[in-house]
Design an enzyme around this catalytic site. Structure first.
Site, mmCIF file in Angstrom:
data_model
loop_
_atom_site.group_PDB
_atom_site.id
_atom_site.type_symbol
_atom_site.label_atom_id
_atom_site.label_comp_id
_atom_site.label_asym_id
_atom_site.label_seq_id
_atom_site.Cartn_x
_atom_site.Cartn_y
_atom_site.Cartn_z
ATOM 1 N N GLU A 1 0.517 -0.904 -0.172
ATOM 2 C CA GLU A 1 -0.048 -0.072 0.367
ATOM 3 C C GLU A 1 0.451 1.581 -0.367
ATOM 4 O O GLU A 1 0.576 2.379 -0.396
ATOM 5 C CB GLU A 1 -1.204 0.211 1.303
ATOM 6 N N GLU B 1 2.069 1.350 -3.284
ATOM 7 C CA GLU B 1 1.069 2.150 -4.208
ATOM 8 C C GLU B 1 0.636 3.158 -3.964
ATOM 9 O O GLU B 1 0.774 4.544 -5.128
ATOM 10 C CB GLU B 1 -0.229 1.412 -3.815
ATOM 11 N N CYS C 1 -8.322 -2.181 4.445
ATOM 12 C CA CYS C 1 -8.115 -3.204 5.482
ATOM 13 C C CYS C 1 -9.543 -3.977 5.506
ATOM 14 O O CYS C 1 -9.423 -4.366 6.476
ATOM 15 C CB CYS C 1 -7.761 -2.896 6.260
ATOM 16 N N SER D 1 -6.784 1.890 -2.051
ATOM 17 C CA SER D 1 -6.086 1.442 -2.168
ATOM 18 C C SER D 1 -6.347 -0.468 -2.871
ATOM 19 O O SER D 1 -7.326 -0.985 -2.286
ATOM 20 C CB SER D 1 -5.605 1.058 -1.244
ATOM 21 N N LYS E 1 -15.176 -9.826 8.266
ATOM 22 C CA LYS E 1 -14.012 -10.760 7.887
ATOM 23 C C LYS E 1 -15.094 -11.843 6.941
ATOM 24 O O LYS E 1 -14.837 -12.525 6.163
ATOM 25 C CB LYS E 1 -13.444 -10.985 8.111
ATOM 26 N N GLU F 1 -16.245 -11.416 3.971
ATOM 27 C CA GLU F 1 -15.150 -10.974 2.787
ATOM 28 C C GLU F 1 -14.744 -11.952 2.530
ATOM 29 O O GLU F 1 -13.913 -12.044 1.507
ATOM 30 C CB GLU F 1 -14.231 -10.082 3.930
ATOM 31 N N GLU G 1 -14.190 -11.827 -5.106
ATOM 32 C CA GLU G 1 -12.720 -11.566 -5.712
ATOM 33 C C GLU G 1 -11.092 -12.272 -4.187
ATOM 34 O O GLU G 1 -10.170 -11.817 -5.520
ATOM 35 C CB GLU G 1 -12.535 -9.436 -4.521
ATOM 36 N N CYS H 1 -10.427 -1.934 14.471
ATOM 37 C CA CYS H 1 -10.342 -3.641 14.530
ATOM 38 C C CYS H 1 -10.832 -3.505 16.601
ATOM 39 O O CYS H 1 -11.745 -4.460 16.069
ATOM 40 C CB CYS H 1 -9.149 -4.116 14.536
#
Lengths: 597, 388
Positions: A284, A287, A311, A331, A370, A373, A378, A527
């Site tokens: 990142e 990037e 994230c 990102s 999560k 996710e 993807e 988190c």
């Protein structure tokens, strides 16, 4: 303007508190606990459940202690006959519309209604059972959250959380009277609405009406399967919160015991998501610098700035629904969990000679999103579902108890290698501002060759619990290849909790803000306040967890992601360089807009 | 009990030689404080049922330090058996407007709203026309006050003042925690006077006729007259303006069909008075107060059905936010059904009566607090009908 003191008596004991204090708060100052259900320290006052009613001398009506400010000369009784009778009635009424199948409930043992019922020894129900059969059909459409209306006591904590804290409004009150309930838009299943799976509602639900979708049994099955090689990874925020669910006070760091417990449970390898967090920083950070170069040097108008972290899966889904026009700002880096998964079933499987199809990757996350996710299309770049099962901190605590492990007596153990090494920069991913701080520690050094100009590497302006925080860092003495950044003021911002994220995004949309890099975490506190963390939660608890995170960071021998030797080795042996073709194949992705309704 | 029932004609009085706007001009020429003193002196209490002194309400609001204040006319007439505000708004709306304008002048409000129940939408078109005209007159007088209409959507609870504010602000119509009260933080959290339609007309008429004329009517605790909505087993249902403080037996003599066994005073949330208590029941704040609804039941009526209907109504119309009301109403309804079917013993009615005490003192608003009124008065007086 200082507030003046109000004098009152509670249960005949004089007490002086600041003007505006509620009866509830005043009583707690002199150690009288008044029970509550709809009240929550993170939320606006509702005064719905009425469990906290108290008697005020001279008043015809009882007062809801959570919603009534003290006044001069007030005489309050928190346990008079009237109060006790009413309170008992109210608990009985709540139980009469609540599906009390406690022994089968996921929240058994951690349910505020159950506790209250037990305290008041509510025996045989006086009142008639009002649970509607159709409410017993759970909504299990979401991979993250289960909604069980038969357990709902209409306290509206979830609605206030979803609307006020998270600005998502996936849950709302519908209908009135006996038909009143908490519903999604048009009563659609949770997986078809704007819900971000953040799980903040789960953290605040006093009963079992909202819980995480549990995968404990699937994980045990995998562990018991002799043909499976079960790898477990643990997120940064687990080590500072797990203990709370095992009977310890908030803020205790148990990294070594956590590893030890996972080994005893029977995972083949115990690895660290922190490794992938360090990797995320390299990807990142690179990037960010690449985008800055393209925007500032090449004047490429297609480059979206500010760059935004990616994230937090709740934050990503929020962005997909609410700010789809800003998706290019995200990102392209996958989250550490998903980077870890993709590498486990490729690089790591090769290294340890295990076939990817025989490998099961389990991650322990402070997060319910999560779970969603990992199921995203993807997230299958290894050729398999990169991460198979996600357990919340709470589910792990249950497994530890099920396994009969005496957590307190465990000896500290170390993560397995490889994919077990990490730095302090990775640990602070668990706190709001942590990704920003970790990225700055690395990016600044890439550009200048020097450490960030903050004492002991602690970039304090991006720390804290303020909803939105901004900082500017002047870049000085850059290396020749980064000369375009010489003297540039790098503007960064941090937001946590989606309502704060929304404020920030509106500033970006309107052009009012001129940031280069933004960190957003979907949950309050980052988190460490995630929807999968131990219940209860409050600002105080989250601050304790944050202190523990920063202490863990300070105690690490390595504190900058680019110093992680396993990450260095990964690039050398497998990925080549940061943002390489291979890195893009496995570690990056793109997200698509979703409809709001 | 020697007081005779007296029909009066104040509200709907068509005073040919009096231009209504003269009443407004007369009031505007008086100091605001004098108007408040007059109102307090008149003893006028809110005609919605709760009976708070109107003058005091205005005084509290006037004393609040705020640039923005509101006057709201509560026309969410939702109490079962009440239909007087509809008639007032249809026949003499200007008297309501004038009451509001006087209030705006007195408390220092610039905006007034009529919150009218959704079911009365058919009135809105005509009302708006008259209101436009009236607003022009206010402008002509350089009074910085304008009135607008807001329509409800049919929830009973929105007649509760703080739920009404929520509804006007675009939220779910749910009552707020109190304090703060409307005089401090009402609509848009600003000081607000909220008065019933009828109350505002009496303000106008007190201004027109003088305090003394008003005080001559009624009793010490219940000054003046009141518009009643008479329904049920009566040969002459309708709207009647009667002096307050009348004994119920005289009312029954006048309006019932000769076979009355009970009168429900004050609508579904009011009290049921059985025949044996007609003689010693006064209609007024010292006896049984009412927002105007008088439902007469003769001996052909099942009081179980009456109570069942009321409880069904409350079960549906509770906003649902607070436990005592949401669940309590359901338990009362299902409870009498269970007793009727023999699934619960008759003594279960006593458990339910205890529950109504909790509802009365622990519910968040007047809705849940008053469900015990019909329940206890019907169960106590017609216990056999409930059980068998």
């Amino acid at each position: 303007m200082s507030k003046y003191l109000v004098n009152l008596k509670i249960n005949n004991i004089p007490v002086s508190v600041e003007e505006g204090t509620t009866i509830l708060e005043a009583a707690s100052r002199i150690n009288f606990r008044i029970p509550t259900l709809c009240d929550h320290p993170d939320l606006n006052v509702a005064g719905n459940c009425r469990v906290c009613v108290v008697e005020v001398k001279g008043a015809k009506l009882l007062a809801a202690a959570c919603a009534t400010p003290v006044s001069e000369g007030m005489e309050v009784f928190t346990n008079s006959e009237k109060v006790r009778t009413s309170r008992k009635h109210i608990i009985e009424l709540l139980l009469s519309e609540h599906n009390s199948d406690c022994t089968k409930c996921f929240k058994n043992g951690n349910c505020e209604l159950q506790t209250l019922s037990s305290e008041y020894r509510i025996g045989d129900h006086v009142f008639l059972d009002l649970v509607k059969p159709k409410d017993k059909i759970q909504d299990i459409s979401s991979p993250s959250i289960v909604k069980d209306d038969s357990k709902c006591i209409r306290c509206q904590r979830c609605v206030r959380t979803c609307t006020d804290l998270q600005a998502v409004s996936a849950l709302a009150v519908i209908n009135k009277g006996d038909q009143q309930k908490i519903s999604t838009f048009l009563g659609k299943p949770l997986n078809e609405v704007v819900c971000t799976n953040c799980g903040q509602c789960v953290n605040r639900c006093p009963t079992g009406a909202l819980t995480e979708r549990s995968y404990i049994d699937e994980v045990w099955d995998a562990i018991y399967d002799p043909n499976k090689f079960v790898v477990v990874e643990t997120a940064p925020a687990i080590r500072v919160a797990l203990a709370e669910d095992l009977g310890f006070d908030p803020g205790l760091r148990v990294t070594g015991k956590l590893v030890s417990a996972l080994k005893k449970i029977g995972f083949s390898k115990v690895l660290d998501t922190d490794f992938a967090a360090d990797l995320t920083i390299i990807e990142e950070g690179t990037e960010l610098l690449t985008r800055l170069k393209r925007a500032l040097v090449d004047n490429d108008e297609n480059i979206a700035l500010p760059l935004m972290t990616s994230c937090s899966p709740a934050w990503i889904k929020f962005q997909e629904h609410i700010f789809p026009d800003l998706l290019n700002n995200l990102s392209s880096c996958k989250s550490p969990q998903q980077m870890f998964g993709a590498l486990s079933k490729t690089y790591y499987a090769d290294k340890i000679n295990i076939k990817a199809q025989d490998m099961v990757v389990v991650s322990i996350m402070p997060c319910t999103a999560k779970k969603f996710e990992a199921n995203r299309p993807e997230m299958r770049d290894s050729g398999y579902q990169d991460v198979d099962y996600i357990l919340t901190t709470r589910e792990l605590a249950m497994m530890i108890r099920q396994a009969g492990i005496d957590f307190e007596k465990l000896e500290d153990e170390k993560y397995d290698s490889i994919l077990g090494e990490s730095t302090g920069a990775a640990v602070i991913f668990g706190a709001t501002g942590g990704v920003m701080e970790a990225a700055l520690r690395t990016a600044y050094e890439i550009v200048t060759g020097n450490e960030v100009p903050f004492t002991n590497l602690n970039i304090t302006p991006v720390r804290g619990m303020e909803g939105v925080r901004e900082a500017t860092i002047k870049i000085k003495n850059v290396k020749p290849e980064w000369s375009f950044l010489e003297g540039v003021d790098l503007n960064v911002a941090v937001a946590h909790g989606l309502a704060n994220a929304k404020i920030l995004m509106e500033k970006v949309q309107s052009g009012e803000a001129n940031y280069h890099f933004i960190e957003v975490m979907g949950c309050p506190g980052g988190c460490l306040g995630g929807g999968g963390q131990p219940i209860p939660t409050s600002l105080e608890i989250r601050k304790k967890r944050a202190e523990a995170i920063y202490a863990e960071d300070e105690g690490m021998p390595l504190r900058k992601s680019h110093d992680n030797p396993e990450v260095v080795r990964l690039y050398k042996e497998f990925l080549g360089e940061a943002n390489s073709h291979k890195a893009h194949d496995l570690l990056h992705t793109h997200y698509k807009p979703r409809k709001r309704y | 009990m020697d007081k005779q029932i007296k029909k009066v004609d104040i509200i709907f009085q068509m005073d040919e030689d009096c231009n209504l706007l003269d009443i407004l001009d007369k009031a505007l020429a008086q100091p605001a404080d004098d108007i408040i003193l007059d109102l307090i002196d008149s003893g006028l209490k809110g005609r919605g049922g709760a009976g708070f002194l109107t003058g005091l309400k205005w005084k509290f609001t006037k004393n609040e330090d705020s640039d923005v204040k509101y006057v709201i006319c509560n026309a969410d007439e939702g109490e079962p058996g009440t239909f007087k505000d509809r008639e007032i708004l249809d026949k003499v709306p200007e008297k309501v407007f004038i009451g509001m304008a006087i209030c705006g002048y007195v408390v220092g409000a610039k905006e007034g709203y009529i919150y009218i129940r959704g079911e009365y939408n058919f009135l809105v078109k005509g009302l708006q026309k008259k209101l436009d005209n009236f607003n022009k007159h206010l402008k002509d007088r350089n009074l910085d006050f304008q009135i607008a209409i807001r329509s409800g959507s049919g929830a009973y609870v929105c007649g509760e003042e703080s739920a009404l504010f929520e509804s006007m602000e675009g939220y779910r119509g749910e009552p707020r925690n109190k304090p703060p009260y409307p005089t401090v933080a009402g609509y848009n959290k600003k000081p607000t006077v909220i008065n019933n339609v009828e109350t505002l007309v009496y303000v106008t008429m007190i201004s027109r006729l003088g305090v003394q004329k008003f005080k001559e009517l009624g009793t010490k605790d219940s000054r003046g007259s009141k518009v009643f909505s008479v329904s049920g087993d009566t040969p002459i249902p309708g709207i009647y303006e009667l002096e307050l403080g009348m004994p119920l037996n005289q009312f029954v003599d006048e309006f019932a069909d000769g076979d009355a066994k009970a009168v429900q005073v004050g609508g579904a949330s009011g009290h049921c008075v059985p025949r044996k208590k007609f003689n010693d029941t006064i209609i007024g704040f010292e006896g049984i107060p009412t927002g105007g609804s008088m439902m007469i039941f003769n001996s052909t009526r099942s009081m179980y059905n009456v109570l069942h209907d009321y409880l069904e109504f409350f079960t549906e119309e509770s906003c649902g936010q607070c436990t005592p009301c949401r669940v309590g109403c359901q338990q009362l309804l299902k409870g009498i059904e269970a007793v009727k079917r023999g699934e619960k013993p008759p003594s279960y009615l006593d458990d339910l009566k205890k529950l109504t005490t909790t509802m009365r003192i622990a519910a968040k608003c007047g809705l849940g607090q008053s469900v015990g009124n019909p329940f206890n008065s019907i169960v106590d007086n017609f216990r056999e009908e409930i059980i068998y």
